[in-house]
Write a protein that holds these residues in place. Structure first.
Motif, PDB file in Angstrom:
ATOM      1  N   ARG A 254       0.839  -1.203   0.000  1.00  0.00           N
ATOM      2  CA  ARG A 254       0.000   0.000   0.000  1.00  0.00           C
ATOM      3  C   ARG A 254       0.876   1.256   0.000  1.00  0.00           C
ATOM      4  O   ARG A 254       1.974   1.263   0.570  1.00  0.00           O
ATOM      5  N   VAL A 255       0.378   2.304  -0.632  1.00  0.00           N
ATOM      6  CA  VAL A 255       1.035   3.607  -0.556  1.00  0.00           C
ATOM      7  C   VAL A 255       0.232   4.445   0.429  1.00  0.00           C
ATOM      8  O   VAL A 255      -0.998   4.472   0.386  1.00  0.00           O
ATOM      9  N   ILE A 256       0.948   5.102   1.361  1.00  0.00           N
ATOM     10  CA  ILE A 256       0.317   5.838   2.448  1.00  0.00           C
ATOM     11  C   ILE A 256       0.589   7.328   2.275  1.00  0.00           C
ATOM     12  O   ILE A 256       1.744   7.747   2.089  1.00  0.00           O
ATOM     13  N   PHE A 257      -0.474   8.137   2.357  1.00  0.00           N
ATOM     14  CA  PHE A 257      -0.351   9.598   2.277  1.00  0.00           C
ATOM     15  C   PHE A 257      -0.733  10.197   3.625  1.00  0.00           C
ATOM     16  O   PHE A 257      -1.800   9.891   4.169  1.00  0.00           O
ATOM     17  N   ASN A 258       0.114  11.060   4.127  1.00  0.00           N
ATOM     18  CA  ASN A 258      -0.167  11.766   5.375  1.00  0.00           C
ATOM     19  C   ASN A 258      -0.801  13.112   5.040  1.00  0.00           C
ATOM     20  O   ASN A 258      -0.151  13.987   4.475  1.00  0.00           O
ATOM     21  N   SER A 259      -2.065  13.265   5.391  1.00  0.00           N
ATOM     22  CA  SER A 259      -2.767  14.519   5.082  1.00  0.00           C
ATOM     23  C   SER A 259      -2.410  15.629   6.055  1.00  0.00           C
ATOM     24  O   SER A 259      -2.630  16.806   5.774  1.00  0.00           O
ATOM     25  N   ASN A 260      -1.896  15.262   7.247  1.00  0.00           N
ATOM     26  CA  ASN A 260      -1.568  16.211   8.317  1.00  0.00           C
ATOM     27  C   ASN A 260      -2.794  16.945   8.840  1.00  0.00           C
ATOM     28  O   ASN A 260      -2.684  18.017   9.430  1.00  0.00           O
ATOM     29  N   MET A 261      -3.973  16.361   8.609  1.00  0.00           N
ATOM     30  CA  MET A 261      -5.200  16.970   9.100  1.00  0.00           C
ATOM     31  C   MET A 261      -5.486  16.477  10.514  1.00  0.00           C
ATOM     32  O   MET A 261      -4.827  15.579  11.035  1.00  0.00           O
ATOM     33  N   LYS A 262      -6.503  17.059  11.147  1.00  0.00           N
ATOM     34  CA  LYS A 262      -6.921  16.634  12.477  1.00  0.00           C
ATOM     35  C   LYS A 262      -7.641  15.295  12.376  1.00  0.00           C
ATOM     36  O   LYS A 262      -7.936  14.803  11.295  1.00  0.00           O
TER      37      LYS A 262
ATOM     38  N   TYR B 211      -9.235   1.764  -0.837  1.00  0.00           N
ATOM     39  CA  TYR B 211      -8.578   2.660   0.111  1.00  0.00           C
ATOM     40  C   TYR B 211      -9.013   2.334   1.527  1.00  0.00           C
ATOM     41  O   TYR B 211     -10.018   1.657   1.769  1.00  0.00           O
ATOM     42  N   GLN B 212      -8.257   2.857   2.485  1.00  0.00           N
ATOM     43  CA  GLN B 212      -8.594   2.763   3.900  1.00  0.00           C
ATOM     44  C   GLN B 212      -7.962   3.947   4.609  1.00  0.00           C
ATOM     45  O   GLN B 212      -6.843   4.341   4.282  1.00  0.00           O
ATOM     46  N   MET B 213      -8.676   4.531   5.566  1.00  0.00           N
ATOM     47  CA  MET B 213      -8.108   5.585   6.390  1.00  0.00           C
ATOM     48  C   MET B 213      -7.446   4.951   7.609  1.00  0.00           C
ATOM     49  O   MET B 213      -8.069   4.143   8.318  1.00  0.00           O
ATOM     50  N   ILE B 214      -6.185   5.293   7.850  1.00  0.00           N
ATOM     51  CA  ILE B 214      -5.420   4.669   8.923  1.00  0.00           C
ATOM     52  C   ILE B 214      -4.725   5.753   9.738  1.00  0.00           C
ATOM     53  O   ILE B 214      -4.854   6.946   9.474  1.00  0.00           O
ATOM     54  N   GLY B 215      -3.940   5.328  10.734  1.00  0.00           N
ATOM     55  CA  GLY B 215      -3.217   6.258  11.594  1.00  0.00           C
ATOM     56  C   GLY B 215      -3.993   6.530  12.869  1.00  0.00           C
ATOM     57  O   GLY B 215      -5.187   6.249  12.980  1.00  0.00           O
ATOM     58  N   THR B 216      -3.327   7.150  13.838  1.00  0.00           N
ATOM     59  CA  THR B 216      -3.962   7.387  15.134  1.00  0.00           C
ATOM     60  C   THR B 216      -5.174   8.308  15.021  1.00  0.00           C
ATOM     61  O   THR B 216      -6.122   8.178  15.782  1.00  0.00           O
ATOM     62  N   GLY B 217      -5.134   9.235  14.087  1.00  0.00           N
ATOM     63  CA  GLY B 217      -6.278  10.129  13.890  1.00  0.00           C
ATOM     64  C   GLY B 217      -7.054   9.831  12.633  1.00  0.00           C
ATOM     65  O   GLY B 217      -7.913  10.622  12.230  1.00  0.00           O
ATOM     66  N   PHE B 218      -6.774   8.696  12.010  1.00  0.00           N
ATOM     67  CA  PHE B 218      -7.414   8.302  10.747  1.00  0.00           C
ATOM     68  C   PHE B 218      -7.322   9.425   9.713  1.00  0.00           C
ATOM     69  O   PHE B 218      -8.245   9.676   8.952  1.00  0.00           O
ATOM     70  N   ASN B 219      -6.158  10.069   9.707  1.00  0.00           N
ATOM     71  CA  ASN B 219      -5.936  11.165   8.765  1.00  0.00           C
ATOM     72  C   ASN B 219      -4.930  10.795   7.684  1.00  0.00           C
ATOM     73  O   ASN B 219      -4.463  11.641   6.942  1.00  0.00           O
ATOM     74  N   LYS B 220      -4.578   9.505   7.616  1.00  0.00           N
ATOM     75  CA  LYS B 220      -3.709   9.010   6.553  1.00  0.00           C
ATOM     76  C   LYS B 220      -4.531   8.165   5.589  1.00  0.00           C
ATOM     77  O   LYS B 220      -5.373   7.364   6.011  1.00  0.00           O
TER      78      LYS B 220
END
Length: 854
Positions: free
Chosen positions: A584-592, A656-665
Motif C-alpha cells: 500500500r502507498v500511504i499519504f499523510n494529510s496532516n489533518m486533524k 482505500y482505507q483511512m489509517i493512523g492514530t487520527g485516521f488522517n492518513k
C-alpha cells in the motif's frame, strides 16, 4: 458455454412438456448471445417462450459489479442486455443482481433512468437499515425501486428439492419477510433443470397444509405485482449496502488482480471520455458515427464486469480470458481514436508538413501540460501557435533509422536517420475541439530539461524535498510542512482472491527510500523527481514467519509538479518478485482526527465511517467477515474539515482505507499477491473457503509476479467541492490525442503504417457544445438511437440542488429535450442555444437530447 448449449435443450423440453411453468435465464444476455452465435436456428424457439412469458431473459448483458465499474459502464451493460432481450421477445424489467458483492448507492437512479422500478439482490444489506426482506430503496434525487432482498441466496430453494424437512426449509425462507408473498428461488450456479419440481411442490404443500403456507410456481414479474400492492407500507432505505450481515461481502476484493482492474479502468476512461465524444466530433464534419463498432467494443468491456470477473476471483484460466478481452478492447478503442485523429488532421484546411494537432474530447476548455512526441530530420525546432511561440520542454531526444532494414547496420546512411523528441508543452484547447500548431525547424541542437543536483522540486503550490530516505512536503498555500508525506507499507497476505487477510505469522514493513538513487529534472513547464531502488522483502509466507528478507522488489517512483497546477502526480513502477503480500502507498494529510472518509460513486459521492460500528464485536453481531474499513473507490477518495480538503485520485486503483492514530492518513492498496482462489479459516473471514469449499484451487498467476504500473495524484484544497474534484480528475486522467503530419516515422501508432485517404473537403475546428456550470459533471456524449440527435448526460454530484439555467452553450440554436438514459422522450424543451433544463435535485442525473444539424 459447453454446459449451457446442452442445458438449453433441457430448458426447451421442460417448457414444452410443462415440466416447469416458468424459467429464468440468470438475468444476463451474454450467455444467449454466445448461444445464438453457435445456434442461430434456435432463435425462433427462444422467442416463442419469451413472448409466451414462460422464459424470462435480461435485463443485463452481464450481472455487473456495482462498486468498481463506472456508472456509464453499468448503463451500457443494461442497454446492451435490454436491446438484445427485446429483440428476442421482451426484457425482464427487474434489476436482478442476486450475487453482486455489494450494492451501489446510485443503483435506484440507474434503474429508474432505464425505466426499471423493481430490484432484487442478496448480499450487503445491514440489519440496522431494515429487518424486512421487502423495502423501498431510494437515492437522494428521489429515484426509488421496490426491492426484494433474498437474504439466503438465489440457491436457497434447492432445499425444496433436496431436503424433506419442510419445517426447517420454510423457517429459513420465511424469516424476516414482511409480506405474505415471498420468493423461494430454486437456482444455483450451473444448475440443471429440476424435473421433479412439481412433485416436490406437491409434497411440501401436503406437509404444510395446516401451516397456512402454500407453494406454487411463479415468476418475479408476478411477485413484484403482489409486493407493489403493499408498497406504501414498506420501509424506506437509502445508501449503499456493503456489510456482511447476511453473507460474505468480500470487502477487500477491490484490490485482487490489480492488472485487470488497471486495464479495465484505462479502457473505460478511453471509451467514455475520449472515443465516444471524438466520434461525435467526427460525425459533425462528415466521418460517420459507428454505433455498431462501439457496441462491439462495449460488449467486450462489460463481459468483464460481472461481479466475479470485475473482482478477479477466478481461476487463472478464466482471468487470462478476461485479460485477453481487455487487451482486445484496448487495441480496438485505441485504434479507433488513432484512425479518427489522423483522418481529421490529414484533412485540415491549409495543412502543412509537421503540423501538430491536439484534441480535447471533454465538453469544457482545458489548459494543461501535454506529453507528446515529434519526429523530425532536424535536431531542433520550435512550435508556433498562430504567430506566437509555444514554450516546450524536451525531455529526451532519440535518433532513429527510417530506411530499409539490413543485416549489416554499418550500411545505413546518415540521410535515413531522424530524431524523435519527447516533449511537454502547456496547451489550451477549447471544448470538444482541436488546436493546430505549426513546427518550425531550426539548425542548432535542442536543449534538454535541466538535471539538477538538488533533491528538491517545486511549483507555485508545493515544494517536495528528499531527505534521509523520506519525502517531505511544503504546502505553500498553508505554509505547512508534512514530513514523510508519502511512504510505502508492505504486509503479509494469507487471504485469497476474494479477500485480504493478514498472515498468521505476519511482519509489516514500512519501506523507505534510503537507498534510492535520486534524479531531479527542471523544465519550464514542470519539475520532476525520480527515486530508483529496491526493497528487501520476504519471498513468501514462510520467510515472513521467520522474519527473513531474501526477496527483492525493484521500484521507480516519479513525482511531477506541473507549473500552475495543484496536483502532485505520481507514477510508481514496481517489479514484483515476491509472493503472498499486500503493498500500500500511504499519504499523510496532516489533518486533524477524522471520523469519515469520502469517495466517488457511479453518479455522486458517499460518506463512510473510518471505523465500522461492529469492528470490535463483529462475530457476536453475526457478521460473516471482519468489517475492516476497507472501501471501494472509482476515481478518488477524500478527507476534509472546515479548514482544508485532501484528495487522492488514481487511474485504476480501486481500494482505500483511512489509517493512523487520527485516521488522517490515506492508504491506497496498490496490489495484493495471493496464490489461491479460496482459502478456509482466514483471520478476517473464518469458516469455509469462498469459491469452492471442497478443494484448494491454486492461482499462481494471481501472485502478480510481473512489472506493475501505478498512477495516482494528490491535492490539497481550501474546501471540499466534489464537482471540482471530478472535473480535475477528468483533466488529469484523460489524455489528449494528437497527430503530427509527417511521413518519416511510419510507426508512431497502430495504424500509421497503412495508407489513408483524407476527406474530400478541408476541415476547420469549430465550436460544438460546452458545459458552463461548474457544479455539474460531464458523464457521456453519445448518438441517439434514431441517429438524429446527441445525448449529453450530466449529473449533480452534490448533496444540494443546482439551478439548471444556461448550463450548456451550443454553437447555434437546436431543439432540446430531456430523455431517459436510453433516449426515450420525457419532456420537449424547444429551441435553445444557451440550454436550460430545470433544477437538478441532489445527485440527479439528466440526459439532454440535442437535435443534430445545429
Amino acid at each position: 458455454m459447453v454446459q449451457f448449449v446442452y442445458h438449453m435443450d433441457e430448458v426447451f423440453e421442460a417448457l414444452k412438456n410443462q415440466v416447469v411453468d416458468y424459467y429464468l435465464l440468470d438475468g444476463q444476455m451474454s450467455i444467449l448471445d454466445d448461444y445464438l452465435d453457435a445456434y442461430p436456428e434456435k432463435k425462433s424457439e427462444l422467442k416463442k417462450w419469451v413472448k409466451a412469458k414462460r422464459l424470462f431473459i435480461g435485463p443485463w448483458y452481464t450481472q455487473t459489479d456495482e462498486l468498481i465499474v463506472t456508472g456509464e459502464s453499468i448503463i451500457r451493460n443494461l442497454s446492451l442486455g435490454m436491446k438484445l432481450a427485446d429483440d428476442l421477445g421482451g426484457s425482464q424489467r427487474i434489476g436482478y443482481l442476486p450475487d453482486s458483492f455489494g450494492q451501489g448507492a446510485d443503483m435506484p437512479k440507474i434503474y429508474n433512468g432505464m425505466d426499471i422500478y423493481n430490484a432484487l439482490f442478496w448480499r450487503g444489506l445491514p440489519k440496522e437499515e431494515t429487518s424486512n426482506r421487502e423495502f423501498n430503496w431510494q437515492s437522494e434525487d428521489g429515484s426509488e425501486v421496490t426491492t426484494i432482498n433474498i437474504k439466503d441466496g438465489y440457491f436457497v430453494g434447492v432445499g425444496l428439492i433436496d431436503d424433506d424437512n419442510t419445517e426447517n426449509v420454510m423457517k429459513t425462507v420465511i424469516a424476516d419477510a414482511s409480506l405474505d408473498d415471498i420468493a423461494l428461488p430454486v437456482g444455483g450456479d450451473q444448475r440443471y433443470v429440476d424435473y421433479n419440481l412439481k412433485d416436490r411442490i406437491a409434497l411440501y404443500n401436503d406437509e404444510l397444509k395446516n401451516k397456512n403456507v402454500k407453494l406454487f410456481e411463479s415468476n418475479y414479474p408476478k411477485l413484484f405485482e403482489a409486493v407493489n400492492k403493499s408498497k406504501a407500507k414498506l420501509d424506506n432505505v437509502s445508501g449503499e449496502f456493503i456489510t456482511s450481515s447476511v453473507s460474505k461481502i468480500h470487502r477487500s476484493i477491490y484490490s485482487s488482480r490489480y492488472d485487470q482492474k488497471y486495464l479495465n479502468d484505462k479502457v473505460e476512461r478511453r471509451m467514455i471520455y475520449q472515443l465516444e465524444p471524438l466520434m461525435a466530433m467526427a460525425d459533425r464534419i462528415g466521418i460517420p458515427y459507428k454505433k455498431s463498432l462501439l457496441d462491439k467494443i462495449w460488449k467486450l468491456v462489460v463481459r468483464n464486469h460481472a461481479h466475479d470477473s470485475a473482482g478477479g476471483c477466478n481461476s487463472d484460466k478464466t482471468n487470462q480470458i478476461i485479460l485477453e478481452r481487455l487487451r482486445e478492447v484496448d487495441q480496438l478503442s485505441y485504434s479507433t481514436v488513432d484512425y479518427l485523429v489522423r483522418k481529421i488532421s490529414e484533412s485540415e484546411e491549409n495543412k502543412q508538413a509537421n503540423d501538430l494537432t491536439f484534441f480535447n474530447t471533454l465538453p469544457f476548455a482545458v489548459k494543461k501540460n501535454i506529453h507528446f512526441k515529434v519526429s523530425l530530420k532536424e535536431k531542433n525546432f520550435r512550435i508556433i501557435n498562430g504567430d506566437k511561440p509555444v514554450d516546450c520542454d524536451v525531455v529526451r531526444i532519440t535518433r532513429k533509422y527510417c530506411g530499409q532494414i539490413k543485416r549489416d547496420e554499418s550500411q545505413y546512411e546518415d540521410k535515413d536517420y531522424y530524431h524523435v523528441f519527447d516533449c511537454v508543452a502547456n496547451i489550451e484547447i477549447p471544448a470538444l475541439q482541436w488546436t493546430k500548431l505549426s513546427i518550425e525547424s531550426l539548425d542548432d541542437e535542442h536543449d534538454l530539461v535541466t538535471e539538477t543536483t538538488k533533491k528538491k522540486i517545486e511549483n507555485d503550490a508545493f515544494q517536495i524535498e528528499f531527505s534521509n530516505g523520506t519525502l517531505n512536503l511544503m504546502n505553500k498555500k498553508t505554509h505547512e510542512k508534512i514530513v514523510n508525506f508519502l511512504e510505502v507499507v508492505d504486509d503479509g497476505d494469507e487471504g485469497d482472491t476474494y479477500d485480504y487477510s493478514p498472515a498468521y505469522n505476519d511482519m509489516t514493513l514500512e519501506l523507505d527510500f534510503k537507498d534510492a538513487q535520486v534524479t531531479c529534472n527542471k523544465g519550464k513547464q514542470f519539475q520532476s523527481m525520480q527515486l530508483t531502488g529496491a526493497w528487501n522483502l520476504p519471498v513468501d509466507l514462510k520467510e515472513r514467519a521467520t522474519k527473513e528478507l531474501n526477496g527483492k522488489v525493484a521500484y521507480k517512483l516519479t513525482l511531477t509538479l506541473d507549473r500552475n497546477d495543484n496536483l502532485i502526480k505520481n507514477h510508481l513502477l514496481i517489479d514484483n518478485k515476491v509472493k503472498d503480500h499486500r503493498m500500500r502507498v500511504i499519504f499523510n494529510s496532516n489533518m486533524k482526527t477524522q471520523k469519515y472518509s469520502y469517495a466517488d460513486t457511479a453518479f455522486g459521492y458517499i460518506q463512510r465511517p473510518v471505523v465500522d460500528r461492529h469492528l470490535s464485536n463483529w462475530k457476536d453481531a453475526g457478521l460473516h467477515e471482519e468489517p475492516t474499513s476497507i472501501y471501494p473507490m472509482l476515481h478518488w477518495t477524500n478527507l476534509h474539515d472546515d479548514q482544508q480538503s485532501f484528495t487522492v485520485m488514481s487511474k485504476g486503483i480501486k481500494e482505500y482505507q483511512m489509517i493512523g492514530t487520527g485516521f488522517n492518513k490515506v492508504a491506497l492498496t496498490l496490489f495484493r499477491s495471493v496464490g489461491f482462489l479460496g482459502r478456509p479459516d482466514l483471520i478476517r473471514r473464518p469458516g469455509v473457503a469462498s469459491g469452492n469449499q471442497f478443494t484448494y484451487i491454486p492461482t499462481p498467476n494471481s501472485q502478480l509476479q510481473e512489472e506493475l504500473h501505478f498512477k495516482f495524484a494528490v491535492s490539497w484544497d481550501e474546501i471540499f467541492e466534489p464537482a471540482q474534484i471530478m472535473k480535475q480528475f477528468q483533466i488529469y486522467a484523460i489524455t489528449n490525442p494528437y497527430y503530427q503530419v509527417q511521413g518519416i516515422n511510419q510507426f508512431t501508432n497502430t495504424l500509421k503504417y497503412f495508407v489513408m485517404h483524407p476527406l474530400n473537403k478541408q476541415l476547420q475546428s469549430k465550436p460544438f457544445l460546452e458545459i458552463k456550470n461548474d457544479q455539474l459533471i460531464f458523464s457521456s456524449l453519445t448518438e441517439s438511437k434514431d441517429n438524429a440527435g446527441w445525448l449529453l448526460r450530466v449529473y449533480n454530484p452534490n448533496k444540494f440542488k443546482i439551478q439548471g439555467d444556461s448550463i450548456i452553450k451550443l454553437d447555434s440554436e437546436s431543439t432540446i429535450s430531456l430523455t431517459n438514459f436510453t433516449g426515450v422522450l420525457i419532456e420537449d424543451l424547444g429551441l435553445q442555444r444557451d440550454v436550460s433544463v430545470g433544477k437538478f435535485a441532489p445527485g440527479e442525473v439528466k440526459t439532454i437530447r440535442i437535435e443534430k444539424g445545429f
